[in-house]
Design a protein around this motif. Structure first.
Motif: not given
Length: 56
Positions: A34-43, A45-56
């Protein structure tokens, strides 16, 4: 997406593994992917990106 959602809840790998009935090592591999595919450095960041994109 399920693992990403559980990351968003702030769960540890062990807690995610318990919830999904898989090993913690399996969760570790999923989190790394997940971190690699989203190109983020931390858990977080991944959660924040998903929230910002409306994925959950």
């Amino acid at each position: 997406m399920e693992v990403l959602g559980l990351l968003g809840e702030g769960l540890s790998n062990a807690a995610i593994a318990d919830r999904l009935f898989v090993s913690a090592k399996t969760v570790d591999h999923h989190v790394s992917a997940i971190l690699g595919k989203l190109d983020v450095a931390s858990r977080g960041e991944a959660a924040a990106l998903a929230r910002n994109e409306g994925w959950f």
